[in-house]
Design a protein around this motif. Structure first.
Motif, mmCIF file in Angstrom:
data_model
loop_
_atom_site.group_PDB
_atom_site.id
_atom_site.type_symbol
_atom_site.label_atom_id
_atom_site.label_comp_id
_atom_site.label_asym_id
_atom_site.label_seq_id
_atom_site.Cartn_x
_atom_site.Cartn_y
_atom_site.Cartn_z
ATOM 1 N N MET A 1 6.114 9.543 -6.353
ATOM 2 C CA MET A 1 5.961 8.276 -5.660
ATOM 3 C C MET A 1 6.799 8.253 -4.388
ATOM 4 O O MET A 1 6.339 7.804 -3.354
ATOM 5 C CB MET A 1 6.372 7.145 -6.613
ATOM 6 C CG MET A 1 6.283 5.792 -6.005
ATOM 7 S SD MET A 1 4.572 5.284 -5.896
ATOM 8 C CE MET A 1 4.766 3.633 -5.377
ATOM 9 N N GLY A 2 8.012 8.779 -4.471
ATOM 10 C CA GLY A 2 8.898 8.766 -3.307
ATOM 11 C C GLY A 2 8.389 9.648 -2.181
ATOM 12 O O GLY A 2 8.524 9.314 -1.001
ATOM 13 N N PHE A 3 7.774 10.802 -2.546
ATOM 14 C CA PHE A 3 7.249 11.696 -1.514
ATOM 15 C C PHE A 3 6.008 11.101 -0.859
ATOM 16 O O PHE A 3 5.736 11.367 0.306
ATOM 17 C CB PHE A 3 6.945 13.078 -2.097
ATOM 18 C CG PHE A 3 8.173 13.905 -2.317
ATOM 19 C CD1 PHE A 3 8.831 14.480 -1.246
ATOM 20 C CD2 PHE A 3 8.691 14.094 -3.586
ATOM 21 C CE1 PHE A 3 9.968 15.240 -1.429
ATOM 22 C CE2 PHE A 3 9.828 14.850 -3.786
ATOM 23 C CZ PHE A 3 10.471 15.418 -2.706
ATOM 24 N N SER A 4 5.250 10.297 -1.600
ATOM 25 C CA SER A 4 4.078 9.641 -1.023
ATOM 26 C C SER A 4 4.496 8.633 0.038
ATOM 27 O O SER A 4 3.897 8.552 1.109
ATOM 28 C CB SER A 4 3.265 8.932 -2.106
ATOM 29 O OG SER A 4 2.778 9.854 -3.035
ATOM 30 N N ILE A 5 5.533 7.887 -0.257
ATOM 31 C CA ILE A 5 6.052 6.911 0.706
ATOM 32 C C ILE A 5 6.631 7.633 1.916
ATOM 33 O O ILE A 5 6.405 7.231 3.065
ATOM 34 C CB ILE A 5 7.094 5.998 0.034
ATOM 35 C CG1 ILE A 5 6.411 5.141 -1.035
ATOM 36 C CG2 ILE A 5 7.794 5.117 1.073
ATOM 37 C CD1 ILE A 5 7.362 4.369 -1.906
ATOM 38 N N ALA A 6 7.355 8.723 1.668
ATOM 39 C CA ALA A 6 7.919 9.506 2.774
ATOM 40 C C ALA A 6 6.806 10.080 3.643
ATOM 41 O O ALA A 6 6.920 10.102 4.876
ATOM 42 C CB ALA A 6 8.806 10.623 2.223
ATOM 43 N N LEU A 7 5.700 10.515 3.024
ATOM 44 C CA LEU A 7 4.578 11.060 3.785
ATOM 45 C C LEU A 7 3.958 9.996 4.682
ATOM 46 O O LEU A 7 3.633 10.260 5.845
ATOM 47 C CB LEU A 7 3.525 11.639 2.848
ATOM 48 C CG LEU A 7 2.316 12.272 3.514
ATOM 49 C CD1 LEU A 7 2.736 13.470 4.367
ATOM 50 C CD2 LEU A 7 1.298 12.689 2.483
ATOM 51 N N ILE A 8 3.827 8.785 4.179
ATOM 52 C CA ILE A 8 3.288 7.688 4.982
ATOM 53 C C ILE A 8 4.206 7.394 6.164
ATOM 54 O O ILE A 8 3.750 7.240 7.303
ATOM 55 C CB ILE A 8 3.073 6.436 4.110
ATOM 56 C CG1 ILE A 8 1.953 6.677 3.101
ATOM 57 C CG2 ILE A 8 2.755 5.211 4.972
ATOM 58 C CD1 ILE A 8 1.837 5.621 2.038
ATOM 59 N N ILE A 9 5.507 7.336 5.903
ATOM 60 C CA ILE A 9 6.476 7.044 6.970
ATOM 61 C C ILE A 9 6.461 8.151 8.016
ATOM 62 O O ILE A 9 6.418 7.879 9.226
ATOM 63 C CB ILE A 9 7.884 6.854 6.367
ATOM 64 C CG1 ILE A 9 7.919 5.563 5.545
ATOM 65 C CG2 ILE A 9 8.945 6.837 7.465
ATOM 66 C CD1 ILE A 9 9.179 5.390 4.733
ATOM 67 N N PHE A 10 6.477 9.416 7.579
ATOM 68 C CA PHE A 10 6.470 10.527 8.534
ATOM 69 C C PHE A 10 5.155 10.585 9.305
ATOM 70 O O PHE A 10 5.134 10.977 10.469
ATOM 71 C CB PHE A 10 6.750 11.857 7.832
ATOM 72 C CG PHE A 10 8.181 12.014 7.413
ATOM 73 C CD1 PHE A 10 9.218 11.711 8.266
ATOM 74 C CD2 PHE A 10 8.490 12.481 6.148
ATOM 75 C CE1 PHE A 10 10.533 11.859 7.886
ATOM 76 C CE2 PHE A 10 9.805 12.632 5.748
ATOM 77 C CZ PHE A 10 10.835 12.320 6.627
ATOM 78 N N SER A 11 4.039 10.201 8.669
ATOM 79 C CA SER A 11 2.757 10.188 9.363
ATOM 80 C C SER A 11 2.751 9.156 10.484
ATOM 81 O O SER A 11 2.292 9.432 11.596
ATOM 82 C CB SER A 11 1.621 9.888 8.384
ATOM 83 O OG SER A 11 1.514 10.905 7.422
ATOM 84 N N VAL A 12 3.270 7.973 10.202
ATOM 85 C CA VAL A 12 3.344 6.928 11.227
ATOM 86 C C VAL A 12 4.286 7.353 12.351
ATOM 87 O O VAL A 12 3.981 7.178 13.537
ATOM 88 C CB VAL A 12 3.784 5.582 10.607
ATOM 89 C CG1 VAL A 12 4.078 4.546 11.675
ATOM 90 C CG2 VAL A 12 2.716 5.073 9.654
ATOM 91 N N LEU A 13 5.421 7.948 11.991
ATOM 92 C CA LEU A 13 6.357 8.441 13.011
ATOM 93 C C LEU A 13 5.715 9.518 13.878
ATOM 94 O O LEU A 13 5.902 9.526 15.112
ATOM 95 C CB LEU A 13 7.617 8.994 12.354
ATOM 96 C CG LEU A 13 8.683 7.999 11.959
ATOM 97 C CD1 LEU A 13 9.786 8.687 11.169
ATOM 98 C CD2 LEU A 13 9.264 7.315 13.171
ATOM 99 N N MET A 14 4.955 10.422 13.256
ATOM 100 C CA MET A 14 4.290 11.480 14.027
ATOM 101 C C MET A 14 3.312 10.892 15.028
ATOM 102 O O MET A 14 3.264 11.317 16.186
ATOM 103 C CB MET A 14 3.535 12.428 13.097
ATOM 104 C CG MET A 14 4.303 13.605 12.591
ATOM 105 S SD MET A 14 5.058 14.589 13.847
ATOM 106 C CE MET A 14 3.753 15.712 14.223
ATOM 107 N N MET A 15 2.535 9.913 14.588
ATOM 108 C CA MET A 15 1.585 9.282 15.505
ATOM 109 C C MET A 15 2.303 8.638 16.680
ATOM 110 O O MET A 15 1.891 8.797 17.838
ATOM 111 C CB MET A 15 0.745 8.237 14.766
ATOM 112 C CG MET A 15 -0.315 8.816 13.883
ATOM 113 S SD MET A 15 -1.462 7.600 13.227
ATOM 114 C CE MET A 15 -0.405 6.572 12.246
ATOM 115 N N MET A 16 3.378 7.928 16.391
ATOM 116 C CA MET A 16 4.123 7.262 17.462
ATOM 117 C C MET A 16 4.740 8.272 18.418
ATOM 118 O O MET A 16 4.692 8.098 19.642
ATOM 119 C CB MET A 16 5.197 6.352 16.860
ATOM 120 C CG MET A 16 4.630 5.144 16.165
ATOM 121 S SD MET A 16 5.831 4.150 15.245
ATOM 122 C CE MET A 16 7.209 4.040 16.332
#
Length: 76
Positions: A1-16
């Motif tokens: 669960m924690g890695f899924s949340i981290a993946l979402i956060i890193f994905s948004v950061l990558m886009m930005m």
């Protein structure tokens, strides 16, 4: 669960971060660099730092995907 949340956060950061990079017509990184060019490499300090941050976030994004893949494989 924690890695899924981290993946979402890193994905948004990558886009930005990718959107902040300087393209043909400039980018949001001009806001920080002000268009001042360095004679070494032809890019501003802000652009080089943005490159480094993007690489680090990209590597963390990749690690999250690999860990999630391993966890999913072990879960089955």
């Amino acid at each position: 669960m924690g890695f899924s949340i981290a993946l979402i956060i890193f994905s948004v950061l990558m886009m930005m971060l990718v959107l902040m990079h300087k393209g043909k017509g400039g980018g949001l990184s001009d806001m920080f660099g002000g268009g001042m060019q360095s004679s070494v490499g032809g890019s501003s300090v802000a652009e080089r730092n943005l490159d480094r941050i993007t690489i680090v976030v990209g590597l963390l994004w990749f690690v999250c995907i690999v860990v999630l893949g391993i966890l999913m494989k072990l879960d089955n």
